[in-house]
Design an enzyme around this catalytic site. Sequence first.
Site, PDB file in Angstrom:
ATOM      1  N   SER A  92      -2.569   0.156  -4.580  1.00 31.19           N
ATOM      2  CA  SER A  92      -4.029   0.139  -4.793  1.00 31.19           C
ATOM      3  C   SER A  92      -4.368  -0.144  -6.249  1.00 31.19           C
ATOM      4  CB  SER A  92      -4.656   1.463  -4.349  1.00 31.19           C
ATOM      5  OG  SER A  92      -4.505   1.672  -2.971  1.00 31.19           O
ATOM      6  N   LEU A 112      -6.189  -2.292  -7.527  1.00 33.05           N
ATOM      7  CA  LEU A 112      -7.591  -2.697  -7.707  1.00 33.05           C
ATOM      8  C   LEU A 112      -8.539  -1.617  -7.200  1.00 33.05           C
ATOM      9  CD1 LEU A 112      -7.283  -6.456  -6.682  1.00 33.05           C
ATOM     10  CD2 LEU A 112      -7.360  -5.479  -8.984  1.00 33.05           C
ATOM     11  N   TYR A 167       2.177   1.689   8.888  1.00 31.52           N
ATOM     12  CA  TYR A 167       1.064   0.744   8.822  1.00 31.52           C
ATOM     13  C   TYR A 167       0.886   0.055  10.176  1.00 31.52           C
ATOM     14  CZ  TYR A 167       1.716   1.166   3.727  1.00 31.52           C
ATOM     15  OH  TYR A 167       1.857   1.634   2.431  1.00 31.52           O
TER      16      TYR A 167
END
Length: 365
Positions: A240, A242, A93
């Site tokens: 994830s 949502l 990331y």
Amino acid sequence: MTGKPLTTCLRHDYVKQQGCGRSRANARGVRVRKGVMTMQKRKLGKDLFVSALGLGCMGMSEFYGPGNDEQSIAVILRAIDLGVEFLDTADMYGFGHNEELVGRALKGRRDQVVLATKFGNVRGPKGEFLGVSGKPEYVREACEASLRRLGVDHIDLYYQHRVDLDTPIEDTVTAMAGLVKAGKVRRLGLSEAAPATIRRAAAVHPITALQTEYSLWSREPESEILATCRELGIGFVPYSPLGRGFLTGRFQKPEDLPEGDMRRNHPRFQAGNLERNLKLAQFVKSMAKEKGCAPAQLALAWLLAQGEDIVPIPGTRHEALLEENLGALKVKLTGDDLARLNDALPVGAATGDRYHAPGMKTINR
């Protein structure tokens, strides 16, 4: 329940004692008992207890448009203050930036969190994706690099981010187990691993958690993966949860996504698919209105209701959205509510794959 700021006294499952005092409300309307934070707890694997909702930190560094380090650190600290003790990052990331960011936020507060990070997605000097590696020597190198960036002496939960099909999973997990023996890692996890891979890995060393995408519009784990995890006593961490923000109802057209946002390349967000998927988000929005909560809270409440061994890690760069997400812990869904959601958003309801073609080749392996 509405989409208003969170009340911190969620339940007395977990209490951090740092003093005493009467309840008070701060300027943002968030109710705080002085020195006392309460949070529901859940167990991953045999013995890892964490807050019922974690915090995914990926978007603070990359993929969802430009971030702001100081704002992101404020979100992490606010999450800890509200009892969120399960933080998720990865070495890929921001090409290491996210681990450094989390490390900065945790200075002086390391003992208040369960820290999870991941290895396996290899990136080049310019951040380019070079493939997946589970080679034993790489496992050790990646761990040392993560420890340096995070500024810690151990990682609480260390995941293989993606499975390396060219390296036997037994070899990878043996190397990971060596990190546990050395005290550099406390527990092991896998991400986007197929049931057969999970079984082979667990035969080498206990696996505490599997992290895989799971939400109202990504229900594929229900077919076999969840059952495998439960048979083996492995916790499940949905990323994830949502739908990369789609289930909140914020995105109505591709242009609503900022320039440089990776979701513009995701099939489900692209023109044609997005319009069909909007019907799913609209159902969530309308039902949330009925329940008196925000769409995000409804989506998270549904996920939490799928089992006590499930700990979602919604991500955000905004304190208000953090507090909104935590409000899901107060949303109570009836059997009829769950049935309606299951009928309206069944397995396979979303139009489009979860990732573009190269990404799909790395999941469920």
